[in-house]
Design an enzyme around this catalytic site. Structure first.
Site, short mmCIF file in Angstrom:
data_model
loop_
_atom_site.label_atom_id
_atom_site.label_comp_id
_atom_site.label_asym_id
_atom_site.label_seq_id
_atom_site.Cartn_x
_atom_site.Cartn_y
_atom_site.Cartn_z
N GLN A 1 9.27 50.18 28.32
CA GLN A 1 7.82 50.02 28.29
C GLN A 1 7.34 49.84 26.84
O GLN A 1 7.74 50.60 25.96
CB GLN A 1 7.16 51.26 28.93
CG GLN A 1 5.66 51.19 29.05
CD GLN A 1 5.19 50.09 30.00
OE1 GLN A 1 5.71 49.94 31.08
NE2 GLN A 1 4.19 49.34 29.57
N LYS B 1 4.97 51.86 38.47
CA LYS B 1 6.25 51.19 38.77
C LYS B 1 7.15 52.11 39.58
O LYS B 1 7.78 51.68 40.55
CB LYS B 1 6.93 50.75 37.46
CG LYS B 1 6.21 49.58 36.82
CD LYS B 1 6.59 49.37 35.36
CE LYS B 1 5.66 48.32 34.74
NZ LYS B 1 5.73 48.27 33.28
N ASP C 1 12.50 42.23 32.91
CA ASP C 1 11.21 41.97 32.27
C ASP C 1 11.20 40.56 31.64
O ASP C 1 10.13 40.05 31.31
CB ASP C 1 11.01 43.03 31.17
CG ASP C 1 9.61 43.58 31.16
OD1 ASP C 1 8.84 43.27 32.08
OD2 ASP C 1 9.29 44.32 30.20
#
Ligand code: NAP
Length: 297
Positions: A98, A54, A121
């Site tokens: 994450q 990312k 997200d």
């Protein structure tokens, strides 16, 4: 075979090119650089690899990126304090924590603490709620949104199709069912969601015009589960032992690709199918978050 393959890498690159163009416009016309913060707790090697992918993609596309690395012993309170700072940070438009998180931290509390307008997200309850309501001002989770884009950009007619999704996770199957069953263009599908308690799985799969596997079981979908001419999307990413390669393993999907591909009209490979789309949608969502924050869509 090449004509049957849905090339996720190429489609992700189309989206990335659009993202680069939009970042250029935002910089030139508004002096604005979209920024993404990625928070990594602990040292899980898989998570570290995803996070560095990312970072690299942000650098390649021209986004500002910040990485917050925290030890596995981080308390929920410490993580909440960091998220609070990121929520107020002007240079940051998108925040991603994450997963997986260590056991002392409640994933639900963490997701709920991210400013929903920075939740690129798409897992904040408000954004999931907006998805369920068909309110397009929220963010859809990146992997399901990526599958949807793959279908649209491959010219697959979703409208009226029977879509069977294997897997009901909050990460993939459930939000994907919400996206594809929306009363909206490029949706309007009849969606069946299957899981580990579903009966007659093979029979249900055979009734699919579009079969999407997201269960995490290598080569689970076999040729007898697929109707001739169906579109097959493989979300699964599984490691299987392979002594012939240096790493000792290779990645395969949830679909027995070699056996299923001859029956499918279109099929995604693993790797190179859904995977590249997830990260492309994350970058896209971050740019959208910046546009929305500054009212410059
Ligand atoms: P998950 O949270 O473990 O959920 C798996 C789902 O599959 C559950 O709903 C489970 O049913 C169902 N399932 C498991 N075994 C089954 C079986 N034998 N028959 C029918 N249903 C079964 O997994 P996930 O996070 O959704 O991920 C699924 C796969 O997608 C994994 O391989 C993961 O690595 C991959 N993935 C890829 C990307 C990408 O970017 N390419 C992103 C995310 C995930 P129950 O609910 O009944 O337990």
């Amino acid at each position: 075979m090449p004509g049957k393959l849905i090339d996720g890498k190429a489609i992700a690159e189309q989206i990335n090119a659009e993202t680069v163009a939009e970042i250029g416009r935002l910089k030139e016309q508004h002096g604005l650089t979209p920024g993404l913060a990625v928070v990594l707790v602990g040292e899980d090697p898989g998570s570290a690899t995803y996070v560095s992918m990312k970072d690299k993609m942000c650098a390649r596309l021209g986004l500002h990126s910040e990485r917050v690395n925290l030890p596995a012993s981080t308390s929920e309170g410490e993580l909440l304090a960091i998220l609070n700072d990121l929520n107020f940070k002007r240079e940051i438009h998108g925040i991603l924590v994450q997963s997986p998180l260590p056991p002392q931290v409640s994933a639900g509390n963490i997701l709920a603490a991210i400013d929903p307008t920075k939740d690129v997200d798409g897992f904040h309850p408000l954004n999931i709620g907006k998805l369920a309501l068909g309110d397009s001002t929220g963010f859809a989770p990146c992997t399901p949104a990526g599958v949807h884009e793959l279908l649209i950009r491959s010219g697959v007619k979703v409208e009226g199709a029977h879509v069977v999704i294997l897997g009901r996770s909050l990460l993939v199957g459930r939000p994907l069912s919400l996206i594809l069953s929306q009363k909206a263009a490029n949706a309007n599908a009849t969606v069946t969601v299957c899981h580990s308690r579903s009966r007659n799985l093979a029979e249900i799969c055979r009734s699919a015009d579009i079969l999407i596997a997201a269960i995490g079981a290598p080569h689970f979908v076999t040729a007898d589960m697929v109707r001739g001419g169906a579109v097959v999307i493989d979300v699964g990413v599984n490691r299987i032992e392979d002594k012939a390669v240096d790493k000792g393993y290779r990645l395969v999907g949830d679909v027995a690709f070699d056996a299923v591909a001859p029956k499918a009209s279109l099929i995604t490979p693993v790797p190179g199918g859904v995977g590249p789309m997830t990260i492309a949608m994350l970058m896209h969502n971050t740019v959208r978050a910046a546009q929305m924050r500054h009212g410059v869509a």
